[in-house]
Design a protein around this motif. Structure first.
Motif, PDB file in Angstrom:
ATOM      1  N   MET A   1       0.938  -1.307  -0.065  1.00  0.00           N
ATOM      2  CA  MET A   1       0.015  -0.009   0.058  1.00  0.00           C
ATOM      3  C   MET A   1       0.803   1.310   0.011  1.00  0.00           C
ATOM      4  O   MET A   1       1.604   1.550   0.831  1.00  0.00           O
ATOM      5  N   ARG A   2       0.656   2.229  -0.918  1.00  0.00           N
ATOM      6  CA  ARG A   2       1.515   3.335  -1.069  1.00  0.00           C
ATOM      7  C   ARG A   2       1.222   4.327   0.303  1.00  0.00           C
ATOM      8  O   ARG A   2       0.087   4.177   0.798  1.00  0.00           O
TER       9      ARG A   2
ATOM     10  N   ALA B   1       0.334  -3.087  -3.179  1.00  0.00           N
ATOM     11  CA  ALA B   1       1.497  -2.814  -2.525  1.00  0.00           C
ATOM     12  C   ALA B   1       2.482  -3.278  -3.320  1.00  0.00           C
ATOM     13  O   ALA B   1       2.695  -4.363  -3.788  1.00  0.00           O
ATOM     14  N   ARG B   2       3.617  -2.347  -3.490  1.00  0.00           N
ATOM     15  CA  ARG B   2       4.811  -2.543  -4.414  1.00  0.00           C
ATOM     16  C   ARG B   2       4.504  -3.181  -5.835  1.00  0.00           C
ATOM     17  O   ARG B   2       5.150  -4.134  -6.218  1.00  0.00           O
ATOM     18  N   GLY B   3       3.367  -2.581  -6.164  1.00  0.00           N
ATOM     19  CA  GLY B   3       2.902  -3.000  -7.711  1.00  0.00           C
ATOM     20  C   GLY B   3       2.190  -4.421  -7.627  1.00  0.00           C
ATOM     21  O   GLY B   3       1.951  -4.793  -8.814  1.00  0.00           O
ATOM     22  N   GLN B   4       1.938  -5.180  -6.621  1.00  0.00           N
ATOM     23  CA  GLN B   4       1.190  -6.381  -6.439  1.00  0.00           C
ATOM     24  C   GLN B   4      -0.049  -6.027  -5.735  1.00  0.00           C
ATOM     25  O   GLN B   4      -0.258  -5.412  -4.789  1.00  0.00           O
TER      26      GLN B   4
ATOM     27  N   LEU C   1       6.360 -10.016  -1.119  1.00  0.00           N
ATOM     28  CA  LEU C   1       6.621  -8.652  -0.599  1.00  0.00           C
ATOM     29  C   LEU C   1       7.661  -8.327   0.328  1.00  0.00           C
ATOM     30  O   LEU C   1       8.102  -7.106   0.550  1.00  0.00           O
ATOM     31  N   GLY C   2       7.870  -9.109   1.369  1.00  0.00           N
ATOM     32  CA  GLY C   2       8.676  -9.117   2.732  1.00  0.00           C
ATOM     33  C   GLY C   2       7.821  -8.385   3.395  1.00  0.00           C
ATOM     34  O   GLY C   2       6.671  -8.486   3.546  1.00  0.00           O
ATOM     35  N   SER C   3       8.471  -7.703   4.281  1.00  0.00           N
ATOM     36  CA  SER C   3       7.782  -6.883   5.380  1.00  0.00           C
ATOM     37  C   SER C   3       7.279  -5.449   5.147  1.00  0.00           C
ATOM     38  O   SER C   3       7.980  -4.585   4.404  1.00  0.00           O
TER      39      SER C   3
ATOM     40  N   TYR D   1      -6.120  -4.871   7.185  1.00  0.00           N
ATOM     41  CA  TYR D   1      -4.854  -6.027   7.184  1.00  0.00           C
ATOM     42  C   TYR D   1      -4.997  -6.824   5.794  1.00  0.00           C
ATOM     43  O   TYR D   1      -6.133  -7.043   5.652  1.00  0.00           O
ATOM     44  N   PRO D   2      -3.907  -7.523   5.645  1.00  0.00           N
ATOM     45  CA  PRO D   2      -3.987  -8.428   4.582  1.00  0.00           C
ATOM     46  C   PRO D   2      -4.814  -9.668   5.080  1.00  0.00           C
ATOM     47  O   PRO D   2      -4.502 -10.113   6.169  1.00  0.00           O
TER      48      PRO D   2
END
Length: 215
Positions: free
Chosen positions: A1-2, A165-168, A91-93, A192-193
């Motif tokens: 999320m930006r 988030a981060r393009g995904q 995506l990681g953290s 939250y995801p």
């Protein structure tokens, strides 16, 4: 999320709080009404892993009434935001755990409340989030439950949606509730995801809302 999307979750509540006039204390031709701040107890924040990202004022000034008898109204709402980093596959953290609580004036004059948020349903609140900021797509109501917040049993509605988030694309849950507490309305929103279930944590934060916030 930006970053601007994360801020949007809190900012939209400020927009909701200031779409109609409030009458309060007159000073030099300006009517000012200020909400008492709200936050979450330190113990609940520590227990859930959500980190406070600060409280800020949102001030909106507007003219109300017919031109010949208009009043300048200054509305001060308080918004507090918490964030939580979560590990997401590929995506990681990412700080995709978000909880915001806003306190906005609910002023009664001649038996009428001059803040529309008192009449908004949870569906209306979540629609304004998506319409104003475009952060979510595919919004769908999932369930509702009752949670006691500030001694009041309130309806918390959960929605499924998708954000980026981060393009995904990331499937998320959005939790929304609203209640009257003293002179203010309180609105809580948690995101939250879906891959990282945080429903219990959001419930803990809602139950731990403090208003006025402790100094």
């Amino acid at each position: 999320m930006r970053l601007h999307q994360r801020r949007g979750l809190a900012l939209v509540l400020v927009c909701l709080a200031t779409t109609s006039g409030c009458l309060g204390v007159f000073s030099a031709g300006v009517t000012t009404f200020e909400a008492a701040p709200a936050d979450v107890g330190d113990g609940a924040a520590a227990e859930t892993g959500f980190e406070r990202n600060g409280t800020r004022d949102s001030v909106v000034t507007r003219q109300l009434g017919p031109e010949s008898a208009s009043k300048t109204v200054r509305v001060v709402s308080k918004v507090t935001t918490y964030e939580k980093p979560l590990e997401i596959p590929r995506l990681g953290s990412v700080r995709l755990g978000i909880f915001s609580v806003i306190s906005t004036p609910a002023v009664e004059v001649a038996g009428q409340t001059f803040n529309p948020i008192g009449e908004y349903s949870n569906d209306r609140l979540v629609d304004l989030v998506t319409d104003r900021f475009g952060s979510f797509s595919g919004l769908e109501r999932v369930r509702s439950r009752q949670v006691v917040v500030r001694g009041t049993e309130t309806t918390v509605t959960t929605y499924a949606a998708t954000t980026t988030a981060r393009g995904q694309e990331v499937p998320v849950f959005v939790h929304v509730t609203r209640l009257r507490d003293g002179d203010d309305f309180l609105v809580g929103i948690g995101v939250y995801p879906r891959a990282r279930e945080q429903r219990a944590e959001i419930t803990t934060l809602l139950r731990a809302i403090e208003h006025p916030a402790e100094a």
